[in-house]
Design a protein around this motif. Structure first.
Motif: not given
Length: 406
Positions: A32-43
């Protein structure tokens, strides 16, 4: 890479938008890859890292936390704790599919979230953080003067990454109260900390505190001059390669049986850099290499050129054939090396036209107390190498255009 798009219920019951990037070959593990703060899964960084891991047989789930991207709910009603609960929900969704996660990867505040969640997911054996804060409250430094309005009004609009985001008082209070030290010390998972010394959003001292709080096994790798968002493709590629190499020690990456009808598997070449020429070469089920072109020809010079692969095949086959014959004969051959060069030379064809043909030059070194007759015989045996015969006799290449994956 094949991608499965689906939704699953988050901590408050809202549908969270997810995409599961699957390997084109055997599926060896899930992350599972958790993205950065307020980013999204598609960065960009998440896409690139997921693609590289999928190329190595690791399926990667990326999802938008509640209130972000294509997921339901209101972000202003979320908190750090709710992000952790969303991660737990993602793990449950994967487990229900028979793909319990073995690794958690978190970027920035997502890294803090995976550190908090890891100890509560039994299937996880490895955790990776990228530019993660040791103190989740660190993110409030980005709120500036809005903190006063959040405290007084309960919610305020904050501009992050060039876009407005509504931050609630509950989020601020939650991250300020969070302490990761005990969770890191007790999680009992292998840990890899990736951080850039010049990260001006989350300082390198955070990596030090995370590393010191963790028990062994733990590793730290610097990302040199990468920025916080890992926005440069080469930095994301490097991070993915480090994660893959490190994970092999802690994940059960056992290859399944070869596919029926193809005992030696398939050699698959997949583009890794659409702006250059770098390719991922997956031979069969477990062997990986990189193909590229020199910088002078528009490549990045990170792997063999196609003709160098061809020359390597000839050299390897030659050396193996010589060794096999000498071993069978019991001859005192201590070592074999084969230097192979390739070039184009002029040749007269049957019609008298000047043409260019490929020439491979082999220079064979045989070390050992061999007599002249033995050396001459081994030189003859070199010509019986199967790859040598293929090159001399020619081959037929059949090509089929495959349908585009859904």
């Amino acid at each position: 890479m094949p991608t499965d798009r689906f939704t699953f219920p988050g901590h408050a019951g809202h549908d969270l938008s997810a995409r599961l990037d699957m390997p084109e070959g055997p599926h060896l593990a899930t992350a599972i890859l958790a993205h950065c703060f307020t980013c999204g899964k598609d960065i960009a960084a998440s896409r690139r890292i997921a693609a590289r891991l999928a190329g190595m047989g690791i399926a990667v789930l990326r999802f938008d936390f509640t209130g972000l991207g294509h997921s339901g709910g209101e972000f202003e009603n979320t908190s750090f704790s709710s992000n952790v609960d969303d991660l737990l929900a993602a793990a449950e969704a994967l487990t229900a599919r028979g793909m319990a996660p073995a690794m958690l990867i978190g970027h920035s505040l997502g890294g803090a979230a995976v550190l908090k969640a890891a100890g509560r997911i039994d299937s996880v054996s490895a955790v990776v953080t990228i530019g993660a804060p040791f103190d989740p409250g660190h993110v409030t430094q980005n709120f500036g003067n809005a903190l006063e309005r959040i405290d007084s009004d309960g919610v305020a609009e904050v501009h992050l990454g060039g876009r407005p985001v509504r931050i609630g008082k509950g989020f601020v209070e939650d991250v300020r109260a969070e302490a990761l030290g005990p969770a890191i010390a007790s999680m009992k998972k292998a840990l890899l900390v990736l951080h850039a010394p010049r990260d001006n959003v989350v300082g390198i001292e955070n990596a030090t505190e995370i590393f010191l709080a963790a028990k062994h096994p733990k590793s730290f790798v610097t990302l040199d001059d990468a920025d916080h968002l890992i926005s440069r493709p080469e930095d994301a590629e490097y991070a993915a390669e480090v994660i893959t190499a490190w994970a092999g020690r802690y994940l059960p990456l056992r290859s399944p049986a070869p596919p029926i009808g193809a005992p030696e598997g398939v050699t698959r070449v997949s583009e890794a850099d659409p702006k250059g020429f770098r390719q991922d070469v997956q031979a069969g089920l477990i062997h990986h290499a990189v193909a590229d072109e020199p910088i002078a020809y528009g490549g990045t010079n990170q792997g063999f050129t196609p003709y160098q692969f061809l020359a390597a095949g000839l050299g390897a086959c030659t050396s193996m054939t010589i060794r096999m014959y000498a071993r069978r004969k019991g001859w005192p051959l201590d070592h074999v090396s084969v230097d192979v060069t390739h070039d184009k030379v002029h040749a007269q064809d049957a019609g008298g036209q000047d043409a260019r043909i490929d020439r491979f030059m082999r220079r064979i070194t045989l070390v050992g107390s061999l007599d002249d007759a033995q050396r001459e015989r081994l030189l003859e045996i070199a010509d019986k190498c199967p790859v040598h015969r293929t090159l001399e006799h020619g081959a037929t290449v059949e090509t089929e255009l495959m349908p585009v994956p859904a």
